[in-house]
Design a protein around this motif. Structure first.
Motif, PDB file in Angstrom:
ATOM      1  N   LEU A 186      63.758  28.536   7.339  1.00 36.62           N
ATOM      2  CA  LEU A 186      62.350  28.932   7.324  1.00 36.62           C
ATOM      3  C   LEU A 186      62.076  30.002   6.272  1.00 36.62           C
ATOM      4  CD1 LEU A 186      61.490  29.012  11.128  1.00 36.62           C
ATOM      5  CD2 LEU A 186      60.910  27.252   9.458  1.00 36.62           C
ATOM      6  N   GLN A 187      63.032  30.887   6.052  1.00 38.60           N
ATOM      7  CA  GLN A 187      62.827  31.910   5.039  1.00 38.60           C
ATOM      8  C   GLN A 187      62.826  31.303   3.646  1.00 38.60           C
ATOM      9  OE1 GLN A 187      61.928  35.125   5.787  1.00 38.60           O
ATOM     10  NE2 GLN A 187      61.400  35.024   3.620  1.00 38.60           N
ATOM     11  N   ASP A 188      63.699  30.307   3.421  1.00 35.31           N
ATOM     12  CA  ASP A 188      63.678  29.602   2.133  1.00 35.31           C
ATOM     13  C   ASP A 188      62.345  28.890   1.930  1.00 35.31           C
ATOM     14  OD1 ASP A 188      66.238  30.418   1.540  1.00 35.31           O
ATOM     15  OD2 ASP A 188      67.213  28.558   2.160  1.00 35.31           O
ATOM     16  N   LEU A 189      61.824  28.295   3.008  1.00 32.55           N
ATOM     17  CA  LEU A 189      60.537  27.611   2.927  1.00 32.55           C
ATOM     18  C   LEU A 189      59.425  28.600   2.618  1.00 32.55           C
ATOM     19  CD1 LEU A 189      59.243  24.796   3.310  1.00 32.55           C
ATOM     20  CD2 LEU A 189      58.890  25.391   5.714  1.00 32.55           C
ATOM     21  N   THR A 190      59.491  29.783   3.234  1.00 31.26           N
ATOM     22  CA  THR A 190      58.501  30.832   2.968  1.00 31.26           C
ATOM     23  C   THR A 190      58.554  31.271   1.513  1.00 31.26           C
ATOM     24  OG1 THR A 190      58.583  31.630   5.255  1.00 31.26           O
ATOM     25  CG2 THR A 190      57.756  33.158   3.595  1.00 31.26           C
ATOM     26  N   ASN A 191      59.762  31.465   0.994  1.00 32.02           N
ATOM     27  CA  ASN A 191      59.908  31.892  -0.401  1.00 32.02           C
ATOM     28  C   ASN A 191      59.328  30.844  -1.360  1.00 32.02           C
ATOM     29  OD1 ASN A 191      61.216  34.195   0.492  1.00 32.02           O
ATOM     30  ND2 ASN A 191      63.270  33.359   0.174  1.00 32.02           N
ATOM     31  N   SER A 192      59.582  29.583  -1.058  1.00 29.02           N
ATOM     32  CA  SER A 192      59.039  28.509  -1.900  1.00 29.02           C
ATOM     33  C   SER A 192      57.517  28.489  -1.828  1.00 29.02           C
ATOM     34  CB  SER A 192      59.604  27.154  -1.459  1.00 29.02           C
ATOM     35  OG  SER A 192      61.015  27.109  -1.630  1.00 29.02           O
ATOM     36  N   ALA A 193      56.973  28.693  -0.637  1.00 28.90           N
ATOM     37  CA  ALA A 193      55.515  28.724  -0.470  1.00 28.90           C
ATOM     38  C   ALA A 193      54.911  29.884  -1.247  1.00 28.90           C
ATOM     39  CB  ALA A 193      55.159  28.827   1.006  1.00 28.90           C
ATOM     40  N   GLN A 194      55.575  31.037  -1.236  1.00 32.39           N
ATOM     41  CA  GLN A 194      55.052  32.204  -1.935  1.00 32.39           C
ATOM     42  C   GLN A 194      54.920  31.938  -3.431  1.00 32.39           C
ATOM     43  OE1 GLN A 194      57.836  35.223  -0.753  1.00 32.39           O
ATOM     44  NE2 GLN A 194      56.685  35.774   1.098  1.00 32.39           N
ATOM     45  N   MET A 195      55.907  31.249  -4.014  1.00 35.46           N
ATOM     46  CA  MET A 195      55.842  30.955  -5.442  1.00 35.46           C
ATOM     47  C   MET A 195      54.661  30.055  -5.769  1.00 35.46           C
ATOM     48  SD  MET A 195      59.805  30.619  -6.730  1.00 35.46           S
ATOM     49  CE  MET A 195      60.337  29.439  -5.495  1.00 35.46           C
ATOM     50  N   LEU A 196      54.377  29.103  -4.880  1.00 31.87           N
ATOM     51  CA  LEU A 196      53.228  28.227  -5.094  1.00 31.87           C
ATOM     52  C   LEU A 196      51.905  28.963  -4.905  1.00 31.87           C
ATOM     53  CD1 LEU A 196      54.536  25.098  -3.141  1.00 31.87           C
ATOM     54  CD2 LEU A 196      54.234  25.262  -5.622  1.00 31.87           C
ATOM     55  N   LEU A 197      51.854  29.832  -3.911  1.00 30.22           N
ATOM     56  CA  LEU A 197      50.604  30.521  -3.594  1.00 30.22           C
ATOM     57  C   LEU A 197      50.241  31.569  -4.635  1.00 30.22           C
ATOM     58  CD1 LEU A 197      51.138  31.021   0.257  1.00 30.22           C
ATOM     59  CD2 LEU A 197      49.587  29.392  -0.851  1.00 30.22           C
ATOM     60  N   ASN A 198      51.230  32.239  -5.196  1.00 32.86           N
ATOM     61  CA  ASN A 198      50.944  33.348  -6.106  1.00 32.86           C
ATOM     62  C   ASN A 198      50.256  32.915  -7.389  1.00 32.86           C
ATOM     63  OD1 ASN A 198      51.833  35.578  -4.626  1.00 32.86           O
ATOM     64  ND2 ASN A 198      53.966  35.198  -5.146  1.00 32.86           N
ATOM     65  N   THR A 199      50.382  31.647  -7.758  1.00 33.87           N
ATOM     66  CA  THR A 199      49.740  31.159  -8.977  1.00 33.87           C
ATOM     67  C   THR A 199      48.670  30.114  -8.689  1.00 33.87           C
ATOM     68  OG1 THR A 199      51.485  29.479  -9.242  1.00 33.87           O
ATOM     69  CG2 THR A 199      51.808  31.599 -10.358  1.00 33.87           C
ATOM     70  N   HIS A 200      48.301  29.977  -7.435  1.00 32.89           N
ATOM     71  CA  HIS A 200      47.348  28.928  -7.067  1.00 32.89           C
ATOM     72  C   HIS A 200      45.931  29.298  -7.513  1.00 32.89           C
ATOM     73  CE1 HIS A 200      45.202  25.955  -4.682  1.00 32.89           C
ATOM     74  NE2 HIS A 200      46.365  25.361  -4.450  1.00 32.89           N
ATOM     75  N   PRO A 201      45.170  28.328  -8.030  1.00 33.41           N
ATOM     76  CA  PRO A 201      43.794  28.616  -8.469  1.00 33.41           C
ATOM     77  C   PRO A 201      42.926  29.247  -7.391  1.00 33.41           C
ATOM     78  CG  PRO A 201      44.487  26.449  -9.231  1.00 33.41           C
ATOM     79  CD  PRO A 201      45.587  26.948  -8.339  1.00 33.41           C
ATOM     80  N   VAL A 202      43.128  28.871  -6.134  1.00 37.19           N
ATOM     81  CA  VAL A 202      42.337  29.471  -5.057  1.00 37.19           C
ATOM     82  C   VAL A 202      42.570  30.973  -5.001  1.00 37.19           C
ATOM     83  CG1 VAL A 202      42.134  29.683  -2.540  1.00 37.19           C
ATOM     84  CG2 VAL A 202      42.116  27.422  -3.608  1.00 37.19           C
ATOM     85  N   ASN A 203      43.834  31.380  -5.084  1.00 35.72           N
ATOM     86  CA  ASN A 203      44.143  32.810  -5.031  1.00 35.72           C
ATOM     87  C   ASN A 203      43.720  33.523  -6.314  1.00 35.72           C
ATOM     88  OD1 ASN A 203      45.156  33.233  -2.419  1.00 35.72           O
ATOM     89  ND2 ASN A 203      47.112  32.316  -2.978  1.00 35.72           N
ATOM     90  N   ASN A 204      43.856  32.854  -7.445  1.00 36.36           N
ATOM     91  CA  ASN A 204      43.375  33.454  -8.696  1.00 36.36           C
ATOM     92  C   ASN A 204      41.884  33.753  -8.603  1.00 36.36           C
ATOM     93  OD1 ASN A 204      45.937  33.215  -9.769  1.00 36.36           O
ATOM     94  ND2 ASN A 204      45.501  31.309 -10.872  1.00 36.36           N
ATOM     95  N   ARG A 205      41.147  32.825  -8.037  1.00 33.42           N
ATOM     96  CA  ARG A 205      39.698  33.008  -7.898  1.00 33.42           C
ATOM     97  C   ARG A 205      39.387  34.118  -6.896  1.00 33.42           C
ATOM     98  NH1 ARG A 205      38.703  28.133  -7.482  1.00 33.42           N
ATOM     99  NH2 ARG A 205      38.692  27.881  -5.220  1.00 33.42           N
TER     100      ARG A 205
END
Length: 402
Positions: A186-205
């Protein structure tokens, strides 16, 4: 006879110095609940059995009339039912919160357990990305409401322990990450999710608009599919649930109750209080029982928002309880239960296991509780403490004489 439960989530609290040693419930202007307390029966209910965490899952199961010791398997399996996600016998469901983690002096803190109450539309786009990039054979991601979502681990591990994110608001997440067999996955899954979220257009906006980004996921509330009797099987009753929260809707679905959508119901402070009351009155034309759930006082408690909690309690009294009472002649003979599920003290910002104050009202006769108002202290003075899952039996006690 009609049966009505009006539940203000997290409405109970503790004495606060800024309120002169009173609770928000004692300070709030609640003429309708006070009237019910004066003419009905009041007391305290232990909705969280000893040994269980003081979550809304356990507490609401109790208010619905289910003994958590008989059927509780976790929060997320109940939410899965609301989302229409069918769990297999070896599937483990997890609540997935979008959160904002704040870096400070080399540590990560739970800056906001709701990622700034991210919108359902924005969160849906994030879930879609997680499913496209990380979903498939083992893990699947399902959209919910605002920051509350679902992840299902096929043939997953369930000997795990978690910390609900709202329990550590503003605190370091160190020592609160998943523990047990499968925690590393689960921690590996969280780390992978964080990498996707940190550059996501929704979060950039969101950052560009000075809003908090959903820069991480947080897993908790896991479990397998529960086995529960329906209200029709238990009581021979038809019923409905009114709530914007997947957890409550999921309990209702497992109980065989109809789920009613109310326009403008958000599960937050801006919810359509009066609409919930009006839809409850309308629902009782076709069914025997309705469970109306309002999340707002709990959200204010988690946020440490004292004035907002008082306003939420007053709105619940005026627009939910008041609307039902205005229409008693249309509803006909009825019994009403008013209660929180658990306390959410604004100074603690999390749930506690303390017994909650309840009111039982019968439209056909007064019960002479001797209470002067609806509050924690008056309920303690005038009534006994009962197990939470007995509240429904108390509400339906008249059926024993039918």
């Amino acid at each position: 006879m009609k049966y009505i439960i009006l539940l203000g989530d997290g409405m109970a609290d503790e004495p606060i110095a800024a309120l002169g040693g009173k609770t928000p419930l004692e300070v709030a202007h609640t003429p309708h609940m006070d009237r019910l307390a004066q003419t009905g029966k009041v007391g305290l209910a232990a909705t969280v059995p000893e040994g269980y965490p003081p979550g809304s899952d356990v507490a609401n199961l109790s208010v619905f009339g289910y003994d958590p010791g008989d059927c509780y398997t976790g929060r997320s399996p109940l939410e899965a039912a609301s989302m229409g996600v069918e769990l297999g016998p070896n599937d483990i469901a997890f609540r997935l919160n979008f959160v904002w983690l704040e870096a400070h002096y080399g540590k990560l803190y739970m800056g906001d357990f709701s990622a700034g109450h991210i919108s359902t539309e924005e969160a849906g786009l994030l879930i879609e990305t997680l499913q496209d990039e990380l979903g498939g054979d083992d893990f699947n991601f399902y959209p919910g409401v605002s920051y509350r979502h679902l992840m299902v681990w096929k043939n997953g591990k369930d000997e795990l322990t978690f910390t609900p994110p709202h329990d550590i608001s503003t605190y370091s997440i160190e020592g609160h990450l998943p523990q047990g067999d499968g925690a590393d996955v689960l921690q590996d899954l969280t780390n992978s999710a964080q990498m996707l979220l940190n550059t996501h257009p929704v979060n950039n906006r969101r950052v560009a608009e000075n809003k908090l980004p959903a820069n991480s996921v947080w897993f908790w509330g896991h479990g397998r599919k529960p086995v529960m009797d329906t209200y029709q099987q238990r009581y021979g009753l038809t019923g409905a649930v009114i709530s914007a929260v997947d957890l409550i809707r999921g309990i209702g679905i497992n109980a065989g109750l109809k789920i009613i959508d109310v326009p403008g119901a958000t599960g937050y402070l801006d919810t359509n209080y009066r609409g919930k009351g009006e839809y409850a009155v309308a629902a009782l034309k076709d069914c025997d029982f309705v469970y109306v759930h309002v999340e707002a006082p709990d959200e204010a408690g988690h946020g440490g928002l004292l004035e907002e909690k008082i306003k939420a309690i007053e709105s619940f009294d005026r627009d939910v309880v008041g609307t039902v009472l205005e229409n008693l002649s249309e509803i006909g003979p009825c019994r009403i239960l008013v209660a929180p599920d658990h306390p959410t003290p604004v100074e603690k910002r999390t749930h506690t296991s303390d017994p909650v104050p309840y009111i039982l009202f019968d439209s056909s006769h007064a019960m002479n509780s001797q209470a002067t108002a609806y509050s924690e202290s008056e309920s303690r003075r005038c009534g006994d403490i009962i197990p939470g899952h007995q509240l429904l039996s108390l509400l339906m006690a008249d059926r024993d004489s039918d």
